[in-house]
Design a protein around this motif. Sequence first.
Motif, PDB file in Angstrom:
ATOM      1  N   SER A 138       1.169  -3.676   1.856  1.00  0.00           N
ATOM      2  CA  SER A 138       2.075  -2.564   1.581  1.00  0.00           C
ATOM      3  C   SER A 138       1.494  -1.488   0.677  1.00  0.00           C
ATOM      4  N   GLN A 139       0.564  -1.865  -0.203  1.00  0.00           N
ATOM      5  CA  GLN A 139       0.036  -0.903  -1.167  1.00  0.00           C
ATOM      6  C   GLN A 139      -1.366  -0.399  -0.834  1.00  0.00           C
ATOM      7  N   GLN A 140      -2.044  -1.069   0.097  1.00  0.00           N
ATOM      8  CA  GLN A 140      -3.405  -0.647   0.429  1.00  0.00           C
ATOM      9  C   GLN A 140      -3.574  -0.340   1.921  1.00  0.00           C
TER      10      GLN A 140
ATOM     11  N   ASN B 116      -3.250   3.489   3.367  1.00  0.00           N
ATOM     12  CA  ASN B 116      -4.566   4.034   3.703  1.00  0.00           C
ATOM     13  C   ASN B 116      -4.633   4.454   5.174  1.00  0.00           C
ATOM     14  N   GLN B 117      -3.986   3.683   6.021  1.00  0.00           N
ATOM     15  CA  GLN B 117      -3.940   4.052   7.434  1.00  0.00           C
ATOM     16  C   GLN B 117      -3.133   5.340   7.635  1.00  0.00           C
ATOM     17  N   GLN B 118      -1.996   5.406   6.970  1.00  0.00           N
ATOM     18  CA  GLN B 118      -1.124   6.576   7.131  1.00  0.00           C
ATOM     19  C   GLN B 118      -1.740   7.847   6.551  1.00  0.00           C
TER      20      GLN B 118
ATOM     21  N   ALA C 279      -8.626   0.037   5.958  1.00  0.00           N
ATOM     22  CA  ALA C 279      -9.211  -0.761   4.876  1.00  0.00           C
ATOM     23  C   ALA C 279      -8.215  -0.969   3.728  1.00  0.00           C
ATOM     24  N   PRO C 280      -8.242  -2.157   3.145  1.00  0.00           N
ATOM     25  CA  PRO C 280      -9.143  -3.289   3.367  1.00  0.00           C
ATOM     26  C   PRO C 280      -8.791  -4.173   4.567  1.00  0.00           C
TER      27      PRO C 280
ATOM     28  N   LYS D  25       8.235  -6.518   5.129  1.00  0.00           N
ATOM     29  CA  LYS D  25       8.315  -7.670   4.252  1.00  0.00           C
ATOM     30  C   LYS D  25       9.061  -8.800   4.971  1.00  0.00           C
ATOM     31  N   ILE D  26       8.331  -9.819   5.396  1.00  0.00           N
ATOM     32  CA  ILE D  26       8.896 -11.026   6.001  1.00  0.00           C
ATOM     33  C   ILE D  26       8.245 -12.194   5.283  1.00  0.00           C
TER      34      ILE D  26
END
Length: 252
Positions: free
Chosen positions: A39-41, A45-47, A53-54, A83-84
Amino acid sequence: MWGKKWIVITGVLVSVIAIAGCKALGFKRNANALWKIVSQQCVPNQQQNNDPAPCRLVDLRNGYVVMKDRDGPLQFLLMPVKKITGIESPVLLSPFSPNYFAEAWHARHYMEERRGAPVDDSAVALSINSQRGRTQNQLHIHISCLRPDIRRRLDSLNASLSAKWQSAQLGEHEYQIRLLTRDELKKTSPFVRIANELPGAREEMGKYGIAVAAMPDGKKALMVIKRNLLLLNRGSAEELQDHSCAILQPRS
């Protein structure tokens, strides 16, 4: 005489379970580590940069990421972008939920990419652990190698397995096993199938671990273990995998 022996045996079992529980609690102090990475990386980063990455892949349309695990040379994890927490989540039984196992099987090609050489389907296995048999509170399917002894055991069972559930010993524990065709794996999520087909499973999905491996005829073995702490069984289907990938090593 026997009464005293049973007291001793029971005491040992309780101690072992307690130690295992303490270790699990220790690991779970950082039980949101995977979710934070997703959720934080990976997703941001993709968006923002069109770079997963990572993670190795962020598929926002189908709702999952694929990430190299730090354990083992070829192990990858497939995780939802939402989140599941794990197998106990009711959202997995929704007809609108992605078929994460089918996506994980498709993602096995990352093992070949990492290895730089072919990885036969017979060497691959997927797994997910029960609610009490895991260390992370974000659903994650392990994409890794099958234990060599489990490969031999499945091959020996091949002629007797069918689309009907049956019990079989795999390694240290007893599993429920049935065969799936390729289309059956794609059409119906193993989470839904287990909830619908195994008596009582829908009400206690968190007690189950699931594994998938290929059979010689191209079908898949769906293997299900139910937690039983009295038998020192935490419902961790990951036990059928070997993250060192000894199955890919040349035979001496």
